[in-house]
Design an enzyme around this catalytic site. Structure first.
Site, PDB file in Angstrom:
ATOM      1  N   ARG A 106     -27.064  -8.371  29.342  1.00  0.00           N
ATOM      2  CA  ARG A 106     -26.736  -7.008  28.936  1.00  0.00           C
ATOM      3  C   ARG A 106     -27.472  -6.022  29.844  1.00  0.00           C
ATOM      4  O   ARG A 106     -28.632  -6.272  30.233  1.00  0.00           O
ATOM      5  CB  ARG A 106     -27.198  -6.810  27.488  1.00  0.00           C
ATOM      6  CG  ARG A 106     -26.871  -5.471  26.863  1.00  0.00           C
ATOM      7  CD  ARG A 106     -25.419  -5.300  26.638  1.00  0.00           C
ATOM      8  NE  ARG A 106     -25.132  -4.242  25.661  1.00  0.00           N
ATOM      9  CZ  ARG A 106     -23.922  -3.685  25.555  1.00  0.00           C
ATOM     10  NH1 ARG A 106     -22.924  -4.064  26.344  1.00  0.00           N
ATOM     11  NH2 ARG A 106     -23.698  -2.769  24.638  1.00  0.00           N
ATOM     12  N   THR A 158     -18.585  -6.684  30.427  1.00  0.00           N
ATOM     13  CA  THR A 158     -17.976  -5.371  30.237  1.00  0.00           C
ATOM     14  C   THR A 158     -18.552  -4.310  31.163  1.00  0.00           C
ATOM     15  O   THR A 158     -19.678  -4.452  31.667  1.00  0.00           O
ATOM     16  CB  THR A 158     -18.192  -4.914  28.773  1.00  0.00           C
ATOM     17  OG1 THR A 158     -17.479  -3.701  28.539  1.00  0.00           O
ATOM     18  CG2 THR A 158     -19.656  -4.680  28.454  1.00  0.00           C
ATOM     19  N   SER A 172     -24.594  -4.223  21.315  1.00  0.00           N
ATOM     20  CA  SER A 172     -23.223  -4.575  21.731  1.00  0.00           C
ATOM     21  C   SER A 172     -22.447  -5.173  20.570  1.00  0.00           C
ATOM     22  O   SER A 172     -23.032  -5.599  19.568  1.00  0.00           O
ATOM     23  CB  SER A 172     -23.309  -5.591  22.867  1.00  0.00           C
ATOM     24  OG  SER A 172     -22.040  -6.135  23.153  1.00  0.00           O
ATOM     25  N   SER A 173     -21.122  -5.203  20.724  1.00  0.00           N
ATOM     26  CA  SER A 173     -20.277  -5.903  19.749  1.00  0.00           C
ATOM     27  C   SER A 173     -19.677  -7.176  20.321  1.00  0.00           C
ATOM     28  O   SER A 173     -18.886  -7.839  19.651  1.00  0.00           O
ATOM     29  CB  SER A 173     -19.114  -4.996  19.327  1.00  0.00           C
ATOM     30  OG  SER A 173     -19.588  -3.874  18.655  1.00  0.00           O
ATOM     31  N   THR A 197     -13.352  -4.394  27.858  1.00  0.00           N
ATOM     32  CA  THR A 197     -14.260  -5.499  28.098  1.00  0.00           C
ATOM     33  C   THR A 197     -13.341  -6.635  28.478  1.00  0.00           C
ATOM     34  O   THR A 197     -12.128  -6.495  28.406  1.00  0.00           O
ATOM     35  CB  THR A 197     -15.042  -5.748  26.784  1.00  0.00           C
ATOM     36  OG1 THR A 197     -15.826  -4.586  26.503  1.00  0.00           O
ATOM     37  CG2 THR A 197     -15.924  -6.955  26.794  1.00  0.00           C
ATOM     38  N   ASP A 250     -23.596   3.093  24.603  1.00  0.00           N
ATOM     39  CA  ASP A 250     -23.707   2.212  23.429  1.00  0.00           C
ATOM     40  C   ASP A 250     -25.030   2.409  22.680  1.00  0.00           C
ATOM     41  O   ASP A 250     -25.238   1.826  21.617  1.00  0.00           O
ATOM     42  CB  ASP A 250     -23.560   0.740  23.836  1.00  0.00           C
ATOM     43  CG  ASP A 250     -22.100   0.288  23.864  1.00  0.00           C
ATOM     44  OD1 ASP A 250     -21.217   1.064  23.474  1.00  0.00           O
ATOM     45  OD2 ASP A 250     -21.849  -0.856  24.279  1.00  0.00           O
ATOM     46  N   GLY A 281     -12.555  -5.217  23.274  1.00  0.00           N
ATOM     47  CA  GLY A 281     -12.095  -4.328  22.203  1.00  0.00           C
ATOM     48  C   GLY A 281     -13.173  -3.549  21.476  1.00  0.00           C
ATOM     49  O   GLY A 281     -12.968  -3.141  20.329  1.00  0.00           O
ATOM     50  N   GLY A 282     -14.346  -3.338  22.107  1.00  0.00           N
ATOM     51  CA  GLY A 282     -15.384  -2.539  21.432  1.00  0.00           C
ATOM     52  C   GLY A 282     -15.727  -3.155  20.090  1.00  0.00           C
ATOM     53  O   GLY A 282     -15.843  -4.373  19.956  1.00  0.00           O
TER      54      GLY A 282
HETATM   55  N1  GLY Z   1     -19.456  -1.977  25.469  1.00  0.00           N
HETATM   56  C1  GLY Z   1     -18.875  -2.717  24.448  1.00  0.00           C
HETATM   57  C2  GLY Z   1     -19.832  -3.608  23.747  1.00  0.00           C
HETATM   58  O1  GLY Z   1     -20.797  -4.033  24.328  1.00  0.00           O
HETATM   59  O2  GLY Z   1     -19.651  -3.911  22.602  1.00  0.00           O
END
Ligand code: GLY
Length: 564
Positions: free
Chosen positions: A97, A391, A444-445, A373, A415, A465-466
């Site tokens: 990340r 992403t 993050s998701s 992503t 984020d 998809g966020g």
């Molecule tokens: N930027 C989307 C995520 O990390 O969830």
């Protein structure tokens, strides 16, 4: 038309339809499988498997390739996560990340009056986090790869240098970024060929500067990105454009190997990404709730099924907002509690099957996560499996980049929670675990996931998809494990999304019947339609028969599941 001619036309058109659909239908194989958002990148991964590479080699090669072929999300300027399970069922994860730069502060997006400056955390050079992708792919390869590093990076260098077929997905993006009046000169020039024109679909598209950047990575490993010429160019770009990433930030960046989040569902083992992603915790929390449901009486796609799923989502997202952030900065995240069966029991009792609960908007708010992503899944013939999601945050990230380097920077800093302590019903959130701090990773998701059966990989899955990522992965896993769907059906089936706040069910427009909508409204749900959610890329593996089945989401028309 003679009968013979008719038969010939029929045969040819059937073949055409088969060729068209083959990309997204189920693909079977005995030796391995790669599923990604771009067919030519999946081919790169399969070629690596054919050369004797393992699932990690294939995933690393495919990820570098997507940085060339799928630049809306495939990247070297962003970050992501890998979940890895070897053929013996041993699991680990790699966290790459992005991080906040050393000069970042928790008030960096506020004006002198303490108000959030509109859009600054999403649309400026200050929105760029220190990229993690190259370090993550390098670490995964160093610890678990088999082929030489140069061999797995080379195909991406070749694609950037010699070109690959410009597809409709890119053509549409190129039209958008070259529209009249677009003052983003970087993106306006990004898709052009050496004559300064946008390539036609079907033409080869070369990216010489990106080829040079990738060549340095091929030859010098992670140092080819985080040190030397590339690092200097990145730091110069930041200085010139108001960014705060320095050479020191780049030199200090490290990817981290972390223990996966573990859960179970009716005899299957679930392994997914721990914080700084919220995906694994929420997925396990929701699967624990589903284990308590009586699916003998709750049929797939019934109003009760969707109500139950939405109520599980509401609760998991409330916990996400309250507790989750970078574990290196939040030392007391109650991971064990949130993923325990006992906690699910308590939560399950709160669900009223006749009536929707109310999300308490006075506590927290909607979380920001970008929508663009990309996910890839790989397996090799030994039965090693990789689930990789990475992403740039928004589609084409910050839409900023250095022409000399040829790649796009993320806007992942968006984020983070942008304004300490300020939570609004419009969606801004200000809770502590995810506030900006130097060297912190933003929440993050992303939910790269591997489900194991009897100690072997069984299902490899993930999606872009966020915030919807968590829920599309959750429903796909449930579709396979509970409703026994084959992977392509599980991917294509109706998806809904509830994220606690806003308090609504978002549903895929053409897949939810009007009758069911009425029943859900009668239970007190607010509904909001959307055309599509997610782009799932999955593999199932029958370890006894040694058969891989791959499928990619038809919402991503240039994607491909390729086996051999
Ligand atoms: N930027 C989307 C995520 O990390 O969830």
């Amino acid at each position: 038309m003679t009968l013979l001619k008719f038969r010939l036309v029929f045969l040819l058109s059937s073949l055409f339809i088969l060729c068209q659909t083959q990309l997204n239908a189920q693909t079977y194989a005995k030796n391995g499988m790669v599923v990604s958002s771009d067919e030519s990148s999946s081919e790169v991964g399969v070629d690596i498997l054919k050369k004797g590479g393992n699932a990690i080699d294939a995933a690393v090669a495919t990820a570098f390739s997507l940085a060339v072929t799928h630049p809306s999300a495939g990247n070297i300027g962003g970050g992501g996560f890998i979940v890895f399970m070897n053929s013996e069922g041993e699991t680990t994860t790699i966290d790459f990340r992005e991080k906040a730069p050393l000069a970042a502060t928790n008030d960096m997006y506020l004006n002198e009056q303490g108000k959030l400056i509109d859009g600054i955390n999403h649309h400026s050079a200050k929105a760029i986090g220190v990229p993690g992708t190259v370090a993550g792919l390098y670490l995964a390869h160093k610890n678990y790869g088999k082929l030489p590093w140069k061999t797995v990076v080379q195909p991406a260098v070749d694609q950037a240098k010699n070109g690959f077929v410009f597809n409709w997905y890119l053509y549409r993006a190129a039209q958008y970024f070259t529209r009249e009046g677009n003052d983003n000169t970087f993106m306006n020039g990004y898709f052009r060929n050496e004559k300064g024109a946008i390539p036609e679909p079907g033409e080869l598209w070369m990216q010489n500067e990106l080829a040079e950047t990738l060549t340095l990575i091929r030859d010098k490993g992670r140092d080819g990105f985080y040190k030397g010429k590339t690092a200097k160019k990145i730091a110069n770009f930041m200085k010139k454009n108001g960014g705060i990433i320095t050479k020191k930030d780049l030199a200090k960046y490290e990817a981290i190997e972390r223990e996966p989040i573990k859960g179970s569902y009716k005899g299957y083992d679930i392994y997914s990404m721990p914080p700084p992603s919220s995906g694994g915790v929420a997925l396990v929390e929701m699967m624990n709730l589903m284990e308590l449901a009586d699916f003998e009486t709750i049929e797939f796609n019934s109003a009760d099924h969707l109500h139950l799923v939405a109520e599980a989502m509401r609760r998991a997202f409330a916990d996400r907002a309250e507790h989750l952030g970078d574990p290196d900065f939040n030392l007391n995240i109650p991971l064990e509690k949130l993923t325990s069966k006992a906690f699910a029991q308590k939560r399950f009792q709160e669900i009223n099957m006749a009536k929707a609960s109310i999300s308490d908007s006075s506590r927290f708010g909607r979380l920001y996560d970008g929508e663009s992503t990309t996910h890839l899944s790989t397996m090799d013939k030994e039965g090693n499996a990789v689930s990789l999601t990475y992403t740039l945050e928004y589609s084409y990230g910050s839409q900023m980049g250095s022409k000399e380097l040829g790649f796009i920077f993320n806007n992942e800093m968006g984020d983070f929670n942008p304004q300490p302590g300020i939570t609004k019903s419009n969606g801004q959130i200000g809770t502590a675990p995810n506030l900006v701090a130097p060297e912190k990773r933003m929440l993050s998701s992303m939910t790269p996931t591997i489900v194991g059966k009897k100690g072997k990989p069984f299902l490899v899955i993930g999606s872009p998809g966020g915030r919807t990522i968590i829920n599309t992965v959750f429903q796909t896993v449930l579709n396979v494990l509970e409703f026994k769907m084959p992977i392509d059906k599980a991917i294509e089936a109706l998806k809904i999304h509830h994220q606690w706040l806003p308090d609504q069910i978002v549903y895929e427009k053409l897949l939810l019947s009007p009758d069911t909508r009425k029943l859900l409204e009668a239970k007190g749900h607010t509904l909001k339609e959307r055309f599509n959610m997610g782009a799932l890329m999955g593999i199932t593996y029958d370890a006894e028969k040694g058969i891989f089945v791959g499928a990619s989401d038809s919402s991503q028309p240039d994607s491909g599941a390729i086996g051999y």
